[in-house]
Design a protein around this motif. Structure first.
Motif, PDB file in Angstrom:
ATOM      1  N   LEU A 268     -61.581 -14.444 -69.890  1.00 42.55           N
ATOM      2  CA  LEU A 268     -61.984 -13.801 -68.640  1.00 42.55           C
ATOM      3  C   LEU A 268     -61.572 -14.637 -67.428  1.00 42.55           C
ATOM      4  O   LEU A 268     -61.026 -14.108 -66.449  1.00 42.55           O
ATOM      5  CB  LEU A 268     -63.497 -13.564 -68.634  1.00 42.55           C
ATOM      6  CG  LEU A 268     -64.089 -12.988 -67.341  1.00 42.55           C
ATOM      7  CD1 LEU A 268     -63.453 -11.648 -66.991  1.00 42.55           C
ATOM      8  CD2 LEU A 268     -65.605 -12.849 -67.465  1.00 42.55           C
ATOM      9  N   LEU A 269     -61.821 -15.934 -67.469  1.00 39.77           N
ATOM     10  CA  LEU A 269     -61.452 -16.785 -66.338  1.00 39.77           C
ATOM     11  C   LEU A 269     -59.938 -16.756 -66.098  1.00 39.77           C
ATOM     12  O   LEU A 269     -59.485 -16.685 -64.949  1.00 39.77           O
ATOM     13  CB  LEU A 269     -61.922 -18.214 -66.584  1.00 39.77           C
ATOM     14  CG  LEU A 269     -63.447 -18.416 -66.602  1.00 39.77           C
ATOM     15  CD1 LEU A 269     -63.790 -19.850 -66.987  1.00 39.77           C
ATOM     16  CD2 LEU A 269     -64.062 -18.067 -65.252  1.00 39.77           C
ATOM     17  N   ALA A 270     -59.168 -16.781 -67.169  1.00 39.06           N
ATOM     18  CA  ALA A 270     -57.711 -16.688 -67.016  1.00 39.06           C
ATOM     19  C   ALA A 270     -57.321 -15.328 -66.456  1.00 39.06           C
ATOM     20  O   ALA A 270     -56.419 -15.219 -65.604  1.00 39.06           O
ATOM     21  CB  ALA A 270     -57.027 -16.930 -68.362  1.00 39.06           C
ATOM     22  N   GLY A 271     -58.004 -14.276 -66.904  1.00 40.71           N
ATOM     23  CA  GLY A 271     -57.698 -12.937 -66.413  1.00 40.71           C
ATOM     24  C   GLY A 271     -58.022 -12.762 -64.944  1.00 40.71           C
ATOM     25  O   GLY A 271     -57.288 -12.090 -64.207  1.00 40.71           O
ATOM     26  N   LEU A 272     -59.125 -13.356 -64.500  1.00 41.33           N
ATOM     27  CA  LEU A 272     -59.476 -13.283 -63.085  1.00 41.33           C
ATOM     28  C   LEU A 272     -58.419 -13.976 -62.230  1.00 41.33           C
ATOM     29  O   LEU A 272     -58.003 -13.451 -61.184  1.00 41.33           O
ATOM     30  CB  LEU A 272     -60.845 -13.909 -62.854  1.00 41.33           C
ATOM     31  CG  LEU A 272     -62.034 -13.193 -63.500  1.00 41.33           C
ATOM     32  CD1 LEU A 272     -63.312 -14.016 -63.339  1.00 41.33           C
ATOM     33  CD2 LEU A 272     -62.219 -11.797 -62.921  1.00 41.33           C
ATOM     34  N   ARG A 273     -57.996 -15.134 -62.666  1.00 37.13           N
ATOM     35  CA  ARG A 273     -56.973 -15.851 -61.890  1.00 37.13           C
ATOM     36  C   ARG A 273     -55.655 -15.070 -61.873  1.00 37.13           C
ATOM     37  O   ARG A 273     -54.970 -15.023 -60.843  1.00 37.13           O
ATOM     38  CB  ARG A 273     -56.781 -17.254 -62.464  1.00 37.13           C
ATOM     39  CG  ARG A 273     -57.955 -18.175 -62.163  1.00 37.13           C
ATOM     40  CD  ARG A 273     -57.684 -19.628 -62.555  1.00 37.13           C
ATOM     41  NE  ARG A 273     -58.640 -20.504 -61.922  1.00 37.13           N
ATOM     42  CZ  ARG A 273     -59.776 -20.950 -62.505  1.00 37.13           C
ATOM     43  NH1 ARG A 273     -60.053 -20.597 -63.753  1.00 37.13           N
ATOM     44  NH2 ARG A 273     -60.606 -21.738 -61.839  1.00 37.13           N
TER      45      ARG A 273
END
Length: 319
Positions: free
Chosen positions: A18-23
């Motif tokens: 999720l964190l990678a997807g947000l970035r």
């Protein structure tokens, strides 16, 4: 024996994804990632927020951020472009199945947008993240409704015209009894959280927009709705995920609302932390026309994974 084990092993890989997807979402839109301090000399005066106080060994005091809003707006006033941040934030009085006093907040600001346009981007962000994995849940549709219209249609009251006593009566009619007494805004919040939101369809996003000015200290007044301000909240089912504004840029209105909040805190016997004067100075310098929103990353992950408790997605909850 103390149970030392971290508690959310099944969610670790999903959080990283999720964190990678947000970035990736913001990189594709040219939004700049920034960092701001966790510790500040002042704190917001919003009666609905309680800041955690920190003390240095030498006695100097500061406050852990409830959100990175104030310093991010200072960046905008200094000429920064569209910006976002994934921040650790702290709020007192928030602990339970859906609350942890320390949590992860995604906050971003878009130049030239209003709160309606930014709400649509929040919906796009959620859809983009849900598509990352076939195992993740995705919302099925979205409905937007004005705050006042929602109260009129579900409870038969106009939130701009009613008072605390009337709202207490309405709450009682719906089986909600809160001891100790609440003011008007306290009852409005309680009715949203405990009476209205539980009726939202669990698989749908709901956007509430144009909140009473008394609940939107940093949102600009609505031009077409006297007594209301350009704030929105986004829910997935009955879970609030995001809170956004078409940002207030008038320092005189900001000072007036801040004094109102200070008076409310004093009347309620709440702590009065030092005022952070930097935001007022930034507004005086000139904040560009923009909209901003804060989204709870842990809560979004809860919905994507279909779990009901925040400790299922946080390895080290406060409790």
């Amino acid at each position: 024996m103390t149970d030392w084990r971290p508690g959310a092993a099944p969610a670790r890989a999903a959080r990283a994804r999720l964190l990678a997807g947000l970035r990736a979402f913001f990189a594709a839109r040219g939004v700049l990632e920034v960092e701001t301090p966790i510790l500040s000399r002042g704190a917001p005066q919003d009666p609905m927020l309680e800041s955690w106080e920190a003390q240095a060994p030498g006695g100097e005091r500061g406050y852990l951020q409830t959100s990175p809003e104030y310093p991010m707006k200072r960046l905008l006033a200094d000429g920064a472009p569209d910006i976002y941040q994934i921040a650790r934030v702290f709020r007192g009085g928030e602990s339970g199945p859906r609350h942890n006093p320390e949590f992860t907040l995604l906050e971003w600001y878009r130049l030239g947008l209003d709160h309606h346009a930014l709400a649509r981007e929040v919906v796009a962000l959620i859809a983009d993240q849900a598509a990352q994995s076939p195992d993740w849940h995705a919302p099925r549709g979205c409905e937007a409704i004005a705050y006042a219209d929602l109260f009129r249609s579900t409870l038969g009251v106009d939130p701009a015209e009613t008072n605390a006593a009337e709202l207490e009566r309405v709450a009682g009619d719906h089986g909600l009894v809160i001891r100790g007494g609440l003011d008007r805004d306290g009852w409005l919040d309680a009715l949203i959280s405990l009476v209205i939101a539980p009726g939202f369809p669990p698989d749908r996003l709901t956007i509430l927009f144009d909140y009473p000015e008394s609940q939107a200290v940093l949102a600009r007044p609505c031009a077409d709705r006297p007594g209301y301000a350009a704030r929105f909240e986004l829910y997935w089912g009955d879970l609030e995920l995001a809170n956004g504004y078409h940002e207030l840029i008038d320092p005189a209105v900001f000072r007036q609302r801040r004094e109102r909040d200070i008076a409310q805190r004093r009347a309620r016997g709440q702590p009065l932390p030092p005022v952070d004067d930097h935001l007022e100075a930034a507004l005086e310098s000139g904040l560009p026309d923009c909209a901003g929103v804060a989204l709870g990353v842990d809560r979004l992950l809860m919905r994507l994974l279909g779990v009901s408790r925040i400790d299922q997605v946080i390895d080290f909850p406060w409790e």
